[in-house]
Design a protein around this motif. Structure first.
Motif, short mmCIF file in Angstrom:
data_model
loop_
_atom_site.label_atom_id
_atom_site.label_comp_id
_atom_site.label_asym_id
_atom_site.label_seq_id
_atom_site.Cartn_x
_atom_site.Cartn_y
_atom_site.Cartn_z
N GLY A 216 -2.37 -8.96 -2.72
CA GLY A 216 -1.36 -8.04 -2.25
C GLY A 216 -1.28 -8.09 -0.74
N GLY A 221 -0.85 -4.06 5.67
CA GLY A 221 0.23 -3.25 5.15
C GLY A 221 1.29 -2.91 6.18
N VAL A 296 -4.83 -3.33 -10.14
CA VAL A 296 -4.48 -3.31 -8.71
C VAL A 296 -3.39 -2.28 -8.51
N TYR A 299 2.70 -1.59 -4.66
CA TYR A 299 2.96 -1.76 -3.23
C TYR A 299 3.06 -0.42 -2.52
N ASP A 301 1.57 2.21 -3.01
CA ASP A 301 0.28 2.87 -2.88
C ASP A 301 -0.68 2.13 -1.97
N GLU A 302 -0.24 1.02 -1.38
CA GLU A 302 -1.11 0.26 -0.49
C GLU A 302 -1.21 0.96 0.87
N GLU A 303 -2.32 0.74 1.55
CA GLU A 303 -2.54 1.35 2.87
C GLU A 303 -1.54 0.80 3.88
N ARG A 338 1.08 -10.66 -5.62
CA ARG A 338 0.61 -10.08 -6.88
C ARG A 338 1.25 -10.77 -8.08
#
Length: 486
Positions: A216, A221, A296, A299, A301-303, A338
């Protein structure tokens, strides 16, 4: 006997992720087991206030995990003996005076300035190098992607860097051009007479180019949310691969001869209308799923990702070339994060035979296919038709497989290792010229504008899949399929 290289190699961003994962390992690989790099000194530069000893400790802590089985304590110690560190803030001219003191005094010695930084620092770094008297005729500057966000910002950076360095001193890096298989594609096309008569619209149905990643955005990010897959992958990597597949034979392998032909391909790309952006492109964004049997996050929820972000993590598009060789042949480009597999490949789908002599009861012959694999392994597969053993005349598909790692006895260079050596030697063939880059941006801009004007968000796809269903529909409308669906 290998050629001995002599240079000062300065890494701006010397404590960053790229330096640790790729650049220092590349110099280690080039140095190990030979003397050709013994006179190449490495100077790491960053804002962190470190001594050379502290920098060595940082490198020893982070780099060996990226070297794997190739790590050798003696070779590592020999490399560190040629590595120093200078604290340099790109916005402080006085720091560049200290850098000058750390460099070799011979102005005829190659000086390679590798800008592994955000593009916003390219201009101040180059200006401060010039102000400190560190730009010599033997100097070169390496610019990492992405070079700008669009054509205008790209031109601004190129103008600023070009005011200090001549075009022959500027190395715009695209690491895919350093891959062994990409160069083998040049050898395959222009070193073998058997392929050239088939390499056109007369015998090729379509071309598919895929770069798929399982990872990812990781710790990138914030950067990625302001960039997206179109800028990060299509504008450079995928279009460069398209150029090598589609270019006319250059007169020589010299840098400008090769790059002249690549520019002609980029200029032949048919520009999109607003309606074609909707019908010829697919953008997607991954949501939560499983990759390699591990859950996993999505997107969003990614930092570092902005809430409600419309940044694309997947792109599929149909491109066409308006020239005699390729008119009417679709070029499908696809990239995503991903995805189900880590994969980079070029698939050449040939047309079916013009008339089948086999009865319909045994099925029409499948079209022949050439698959050029760039990663995870490098090789070439030819899918052909042959008779099934036994009575009757029934055909089956067979594959002729060539794994480059099995056939080459010499040690294989990784992309960054090869490209760094090319810079040190002053060879530009594997780097992108300014007019190439601007032609690519010019073609990509209508896609960006069309997406910005559309109220439709990126299409969701589950992590661990091959992207949105619309990607399969894009090629399916022309009667084709992606390789994994065949």
């Amino acid at each position: 006997m290998s050629q001995t290289h002599s240079a000062d190699l300065v890494f701006f961003g010397g404590t960053g992720d790229l330096a640790m994962r790729k650049l220092i390992p590349a110099i280690y690989a080039a140095s190990r087991g030979g003397k050709s790099m013994d006179d190449v000194r490495v100077i790491g530069c960053a804002r962190q206030n470190l001594s050379t000893e502290q920098y060595h400790s940082l490198l020893t802590e982070q780099v060996p995990e990226f070297l794997g089985d190739s790590f050798d304590a003696a070779a590592w110690a020999a490399l560190l003996a040629r590595v120093s560190y200078v604290t340099v803030d790109a916005a402080k001219p006085e720091d560049f005076a200290r850098l000058g003191e750390a460099m070799h005094p011979d102005v005829n010695r190659a000086r390679v300035y590798y800008l592994a930084t955000t593009p916003t620092l390219f201009t101040p770094i180059c200006q401060n190098l010039a102000a400190a008297g560190l730009v010599t005729p033997a100097s070169r500057v390496v610019l990492e992607k992405p070079l700008g966000r669009d054509l205008a910002s790209s031109r601004t950076i190129n103008d600023a860097v070009g005011a200090i360095f001549a075009e022959h001193q500027i190395y715009r890096i695209d690491h895919y051009l350093g891959k062994e298989t990409v160069q083998n594609l040049l050898a395959l096309r222009f070193g073998n007479a058997m392929f050239e008569p088939l390499w056109s619209r007369a015998w090729i149905r379509d071309v598919q180019i895929t770069i798929a990643e399982q990872v990812g955005v990781g710790g990138r990010g914030e950067f990625y949310d302001n960039t997206g897959a179109l800028r990060d992958m299509v504008q450079n990597h995928l279009l460069q691969l398209l150029c090598i597949v589609a270019m006319e034979p250059p007169a020589t392998i010299d840098a400008d001869a090769v790059r002249d032909e690549k520019v002609q391909v980029l200029r032949a790309l048919k520009p999109y209308t607003l309606a074609e952006v909707q019908s010829h492109t697919v953008r997607g964004q991954y949501r939560a799923g499983a990759v390699a049997a591990k859950p996993v996050p999505g997107y969003q929820d990614e930092e570092g990702i902005t809430s409600g972000s419309r940044t694309e993590t997947f792109v599929a598009l149909k491109a066409e070339l308006a020239n005699w060789r390729w008119a009417g042949v679709p070029f499908y480009l696809r990239t995503g994060k991903r995805m189900e597999q880590r994969l980079a490949e070029i698939v050449i789908n040939f047309k079916q035979v013009p008339h089948s002599i086999f009865e319909s009861s045994v099925g029409a012959p499948e079209n022949n296919r050439m698959i050029i694999r760039l990663q995870p392994d490098e090789g070439l597969t030819l899918q052909l038709q042959a008779k099934t053993p036994g009575e009757g005349m029934k055909l089956q598909e067979i594959s002729l497989n060539l794994n480059f790692a099995d056939t080459a006895k010499a040690r294989r260079q990784e992309a960054y290792e090869r490209l760094l050596i090319e810079v040190i030697q002053g060879r530009l063939t594997l780097f992108v010229r300014r007019d190439e880059q601007e032609a690519a941006w010019k073609w990509v801009e209508p896609i960006m504008a069309g997406w910005d004007a559309s109220p439709e968000p990126p299409k969701p796809y589950n992590a661990g899949t091959w992207g949105p269903a619309a990607s399969a529909a894009l090629v399916g409308r022309d009667g084709s399929t992606w390789p994994e669906e065949s």
